[in-house]
Design a protein around this motif. Structure first.
Motif, PDB file in Angstrom:
ATOM      1  N   MET A 123       0.839  -1.204   0.000  1.00 15.90           N
ATOM      2  CA  MET A 123       0.000   0.000   0.000  1.00 15.90           C
ATOM      3  C   MET A 123       0.873   1.254   0.000  1.00 15.90           C
ATOM      4  SD  MET A 123      -3.404  -0.421   2.304  1.00 15.90           S
ATOM      5  CE  MET A 123      -2.689  -1.391   3.634  1.00 15.90           C
ATOM      6  N   GLN A 124       0.386   2.255  -0.608  1.00 22.25           N
ATOM      7  CA  GLN A 124       1.097   3.521  -0.754  1.00 22.25           C
ATOM      8  C   GLN A 124       1.056   4.310   0.555  1.00 22.25           C
ATOM      9  OE1 GLN A 124       2.473   4.680  -3.736  1.00 22.25           O
ATOM     10  NE2 GLN A 124       3.247   6.441  -2.586  1.00 22.25           N
ATOM     11  N   ALA A 125       2.226   4.784   1.015  1.00 24.18           N
ATOM     12  CA  ALA A 125       2.237   5.637   2.216  1.00 24.18           C
ATOM     13  C   ALA A 125       1.582   6.982   1.902  1.00 24.18           C
ATOM     14  CB  ALA A 125       3.664   5.856   2.678  1.00 24.18           C
ATOM     15  N   GLN A 126       0.895   7.526   2.917  1.00 30.82           N
ATOM     16  CA  GLN A 126       0.176   8.794   2.720  1.00 30.82           C
ATOM     17  C   GLN A 126       0.641   9.879   3.682  1.00 30.82           C
ATOM     18  OE1 GLN A 126      -3.027   9.081   0.864  1.00 30.82           O
ATOM     19  NE2 GLN A 126      -2.513   7.158  -0.119  1.00 30.82           N
ATOM     20  N   LEU A 127       1.139   9.464   4.844  1.00 35.44           N
ATOM     21  CA  LEU A 127       1.395  10.446   5.908  1.00 35.44           C
ATOM     22  C   LEU A 127       2.412   9.889   6.894  1.00 35.44           C
ATOM     23  CD1 LEU A 127       0.313  13.145   7.327  1.00 35.44           C
ATOM     24  CD2 LEU A 127      -1.200  11.631   8.649  1.00 35.44           C
ATOM     25  N   ILE A 128       3.298  10.769   7.360  1.00 37.51           N
ATOM     26  CA  ILE A 128       4.142  10.426   8.518  1.00 37.51           C
ATOM     27  C   ILE A 128       3.546  11.146   9.727  1.00 37.51           C
ATOM     28  CG2 ILE A 128       6.414  10.716   9.568  1.00 37.51           C
ATOM     29  CD1 ILE A 128       7.612  10.455   6.755  1.00 37.51           C
ATOM     30  N   ALA A 129       3.274  10.373  10.752  1.00 40.21           N
ATOM     31  CA  ALA A 129       2.621  10.935  11.941  1.00 40.21           C
ATOM     32  C   ALA A 129       3.520  10.705  13.153  1.00 40.21           C
ATOM     33  CB  ALA A 129       1.261  10.258  12.154  1.00 40.21           C
ATOM     34  N   LEU A 130       3.809  11.772  13.892  1.00 40.27           N
ATOM     35  CA  LEU A 130       4.722  11.674  15.040  1.00 40.27           C
ATOM     36  C   LEU A 130       3.988  11.988  16.344  1.00 40.27           C
ATOM     37  CD1 LEU A 130       7.785  13.676  13.594  1.00 40.27           C
ATOM     38  CD2 LEU A 130       7.351  11.201  13.453  1.00 40.27           C
ATOM     39  N   ASP A 131       4.153  11.105  17.306  1.00 44.76           N
ATOM     40  CA  ASP A 131       3.632  11.312  18.657  1.00 44.76           C
ATOM     41  C   ASP A 131       4.864  11.620  19.507  1.00 44.76           C
ATOM     42  OD1 ASP A 131       2.550  11.113  21.178  1.00 44.76           O
ATOM     43  OD2 ASP A 131       2.126   8.956  21.054  1.00 44.76           O
ATOM     44  N   TRP A 132       5.114  12.919  19.737  1.00 45.51           N
ATOM     45  CA  TRP A 132       6.421  13.353  20.261  1.00 45.51           C
ATOM     46  C   TRP A 132       6.219  14.033  21.617  1.00 45.51           C
ATOM     47  CZ3 TRP A 132      10.418  15.826  16.392  1.00 45.51           C
ATOM     48  CH2 TRP A 132      11.698  15.781  16.950  1.00 45.51           C
ATOM     49  N   GLY A 133       6.465  13.247  22.652  1.00 44.75           N
ATOM     50  CA  GLY A 133       6.210  13.741  24.002  1.00 44.75           C
ATOM     51  C   GLY A 133       7.478  14.089  24.751  1.00 44.75           C
ATOM     52  N   THR A 134       7.373  14.146  26.054  1.00 44.69           N
ATOM     53  CA  THR A 134       8.490  14.524  26.908  1.00 44.69           C
ATOM     54  C   THR A 134       9.566  13.459  26.934  1.00 44.69           C
ATOM     55  OG1 THR A 134       6.989  15.784  28.298  1.00 44.69           O
ATOM     56  CG2 THR A 134       9.116  15.231  29.249  1.00 44.69           C
ATOM     57  N   SER A 135       9.133  12.199  27.017  1.00 45.74           N
ATOM     58  CA  SER A 135      10.130  11.146  27.212  1.00 45.74           C
ATOM     59  C   SER A 135      10.241  10.171  26.044  1.00 45.74           C
ATOM     60  CB  SER A 135       9.825  10.374  28.500  1.00 45.74           C
ATOM     61  OG  SER A 135       8.488   9.927  28.480  1.00 45.74           O
ATOM     62  N   SER A 136       9.371  10.270  25.055  1.00 45.18           N
ATOM     63  CA  SER A 136       9.490   9.340  23.928  1.00 45.18           C
ATOM     64  C   SER A 136       8.978   9.969  22.641  1.00 45.18           C
ATOM     65  CB  SER A 136       8.731   8.040  24.216  1.00 45.18           C
ATOM     66  OG  SER A 136       7.340   8.289  24.206  1.00 45.18           O
ATOM     67  N   LEU A 137       9.323   9.323  21.556  1.00 42.62           N
ATOM     68  CA  LEU A 137       8.938   9.765  20.215  1.00 42.62           C
ATOM     69  C   LEU A 137       8.513   8.520  19.447  1.00 42.62           C
ATOM     70  CD1 LEU A 137       8.865  11.412  17.582  1.00 42.62           C
ATOM     71  CD2 LEU A 137      11.355  11.402  17.540  1.00 42.62           C
ATOM     72  N   ARG A 138       7.232   8.490  19.052  1.00 41.29           N
ATOM     73  CA  ARG A 138       6.755   7.372  18.236  1.00 41.29           C
ATOM     74  C   ARG A 138       6.460   7.886  16.828  1.00 41.29           C
ATOM     75  NH1 ARG A 138       5.315   5.008  23.174  1.00 41.29           N
ATOM     76  NH2 ARG A 138       3.976   6.793  23.586  1.00 41.29           N
ATOM     77  N   ALA A 139       6.943   7.137  15.847  1.00 37.19           N
ATOM     78  CA  ALA A 139       6.753   7.545  14.453  1.00 37.19           C
ATOM     79  C   ALA A 139       5.913   6.488  13.741  1.00 37.19           C
ATOM     80  CB  ALA A 139       8.108   7.678  13.769  1.00 37.19           C
ATOM     81  N   TYR A 140       4.938   6.951  12.963  1.00 34.89           N
ATOM     82  CA  TYR A 140       4.060   6.050  12.208  1.00 34.89           C
ATOM     83  C   TYR A 140       4.105   6.423  10.738  1.00 34.89           C
ATOM     84  CZ  TYR A 140       2.012   5.385  16.867  1.00 34.89           C
ATOM     85  OH  TYR A 140       1.831   5.133  18.197  1.00 34.89           O
ATOM     86  N   LYS A 141       4.213   5.414   9.887  1.00 41.44           N
ATOM     87  CA  LYS A 141       3.989   5.635   8.454  1.00 41.44           C
ATOM     88  C   LYS A 141       2.597   5.102   8.170  1.00 41.44           C
ATOM     89  CE  LYS A 141       6.564   3.513   5.306  1.00 41.44           C
ATOM     90  NZ  LYS A 141       7.790   3.266   4.492  1.00 41.44           N
ATOM     91  N   LEU A 142       1.707   6.023   7.745  1.00 36.86           N
ATOM     92  CA  LEU A 142       0.305   5.661   7.573  1.00 36.86           C
ATOM     93  C   LEU A 142      -0.050   5.560   6.096  1.00 36.86           C
ATOM     94  CD1 LEU A 142      -1.364   7.964  10.297  1.00 36.86           C
ATOM     95  CD2 LEU A 142      -0.471   5.625  10.545  1.00 36.86           C
ATOM     96  N   GLY A 143      -0.861   4.565   5.770  1.00 38.35           N
ATOM     97  CA  GLY A 143      -1.329   4.359   4.403  1.00 38.35           C
ATOM     98  C   GLY A 143      -2.761   4.836   4.245  1.00 38.35           C
ATOM     99  N   PRO A 144      -3.420   4.434   3.157  1.00 40.98           N
ATOM    100  CA  PRO A 144      -4.795   4.870   2.908  1.00 40.98           C
ATOM    101  C   PRO A 144      -5.695   4.596   4.114  1.00 40.98           C
ATOM    102  CG  PRO A 144      -3.921   3.673   1.024  1.00 40.98           C
ATOM    103  CD  PRO A 144      -2.904   3.543   2.105  1.00 40.98           C
ATOM    104  N   ALA A 145      -6.593   5.538   4.375  1.00 35.93           N
ATOM    105  CA  ALA A 145      -7.524   5.463   5.503  1.00 35.93           C
ATOM    106  C   ALA A 145      -6.791   5.432   6.858  1.00 35.93           C
ATOM    107  CB  ALA A 145      -8.464   4.269   5.372  1.00 35.93           C
TER     108      ALA A 145
END
Lengths: 321, 321
Positions: free
Chosen positions: B1-23
């Motif tokens: 599936m084609q990636a659509q968005l990079i989404a970052l959950d970037w808090g005080t003590s951690s950083l989570r990165a998501y590569k999101l596809g359609p929907a």
């Protein structure tokens, strides 16, 4: 004047020694840092014996010279010295207690030099949530001395673990503990709230009062775990300067403590005992919260120890000269 | 599936990165320790430039290779990365907010490699006691997705600073903060209560429940500053074993937090979002306290970031193939 009694106020972080004369008048006093968690460790000769016991060493430093001069002076002590971590455990006495019942329950430990040290037991209130105190019971009894015996009094002892002690007819009938002082200290030192606090030389009365008002407002109903966060957000929105935040937090927490007192306390005489600046904060907060009858007591511990020594027969009331 | 968005959950003590596809489906995800208080400091080349900026380094570590492969992927981020201590400050938006108003208010910072990072602003509720959140608003919007838009929902986000967010008709209208998690942690680590706690492998359900019950009992009315001391006295009276004390304290504090929720919350659908074991504690305590309609939500952050990116026009809804 002739010395009659050595009285020790021996807590967790300090040891105060009093030489008391007739009628419990203070002839001499000393303050040492040798609380039961800060005992000396350097071995020394006591009564001709090499000694490395911290309690013996502290006791000797506090009043060894007084006992050298007058070996037969009776010795009484109160506070954490009688706890399981203390010199010798003086088992808690159940409420209700008064000066007579507590004076008859002193626990004795014999020191290296042969002197009996009479330790005042702490008090426990059994129940769903048991409550304990050690040292405060002696202060309460000291406050009660010279007051009319009847009626109800509420005695507040602000501190790391504030105590509120209900006394009816000279008897301790009930008490509550609030960990206000300790929680304030660790929040200031270890939480996010401390990071934006700046020390301030002067008492920030307006910020303190605001904290008290928040605690007793509708917002305060959610409890201190919720209102605490306002110490941060009022900083973020520039409504509290960094040097006001500590006194705001202090007012907030004291306000929550007072909100936990029973409703009838508003019409009961309240007596505060403790360090002057802290009692002044409580007195101010009590006034803001509508508690009408508040006074301060002093020298409560030494008076309480004297009264307990009298009740125990360790010393005699003053006779007219 | 084609990636659509990079989404970052970037808090005080951690950083989570998501590569999101359609929907918004999660194609790949990573977790780094590079929260804004734990940024990398070792200089490295980024886009041919020697760089020592911690935010740039963390960003590059989180998703540099994804952007190397697909340089035109849009990037959205939420959490403390938008705070005054973050990469670039995204000013708070006032309540009420919904996904559309927040999606239109993204704050942009341009990274060294030329990519625009769209930061979700936090939310502020003005008033006598202002309240703020950063990151939780995104989780709330993620929870709301796919729910019927009408009616009232209360969303609980347990943590260091627990949030309780009221949502009416898809709009965040009000929220409260409770510092329960942070206060629990510092009490356990720095107060007298921690000294007698022993770690325990298993959840002590009975002790936890007892703590909850005390908080909602008549004794609990005095407030948590008072009931806290019972964690000590129940230990002294051997009613709580050392390995039960931490869970008793946890139940007690969560119980006090829940006692601070508004009365009508008993009849409002409640949704919990957060770490599984902590949500399980809250779910248990809510049941004990008579809150009837409690459910759990998952993947709230990545769903919220996807919805905000849609609202901002950074990405498009999935079309039928």
């Amino acid at each position: 004047m002739q010395a009659q009694l050595i009285a020790l106020d021996w807590g967790t972080s300090s040891l105060r020694a009093y030489k008391l004369g007739p009628a419990g008048v203070v002839l001499e006093q000393r303050s040492l840092a040798s609380g039961i968690m800060h005992l000396p460790s350097e071995p020394r000769d006591i009564a001709g014996v090499r000694c490395s016991d911290g309690f013996e060493l502290a006791f000797d430093a506090a009043c060894g010279d007084w006992l050298d001069a007058e070996p037969h002076l009776p010795v009484i002590a109160c506070g954490m010295v009688g706890s399981a971590q203390g010199w010798s455990e003086a088992a808690y006495r159940n409420t209700p207690v008064d000066v007579v019942s507590l004076g008859k329950a002193l626990h004795t430990v014999r020191s290296l030099r042969g002197v009996a040290v009479h330790i005042v037991p702490g008090v426990i209130e059994q129940g769903r949530l048991p409550n304990v105190m050690r040292g405060e019971e002696t202060q309460v009894l000291g406050v009660l001395h010279n007051r009319p015996a009847g009626g109800e009094v509420l005695i507040g002892l602000p501190g790391s673990h504030s105590k509120w002690v209900e006394v009816v007819g000279g008897c301790i009938t009930h008490f509550d503990t609030f960990m206000t002082g300790e929680v304030f200290a660790i929040l200031s030192k270890h939480s996010i709230l401390g990071r934006t606090q700046q020390p301030c030389e002067h008492f920030q009365a307006e910020a303190f009062d605001r904290g008290v008002q928040v605690a007793r407002s509708q917002d305060g109903q959610r409890g201190v775990l919720s209102t605490l966060f306002s110490a941060r957000t009022l900083g973020l929105t520039a409504e509290l300067a960094p040097d006001q935040q500590a006194d705001y937090l202090s007012g907030l927490m004291i306000g929550h403590e007072l909100a936990g007192l029973p409703e009838r306390a508003r019409h009961t005489p309240i007596i505060l005992v403790g360090a002057g600046p802290l009692c002044a904060r409580y007195q101010r907060a009590l006034a803001l919260c509508g508690f009408a009858h508040v006074s301060l007591a002093e020298e409560a511990t030494e008076r309480g120890l004297w009264q307990l020594a009298l009740a125990a027969g360790l010393t005699q009331p003053a006779t007219e000269a």
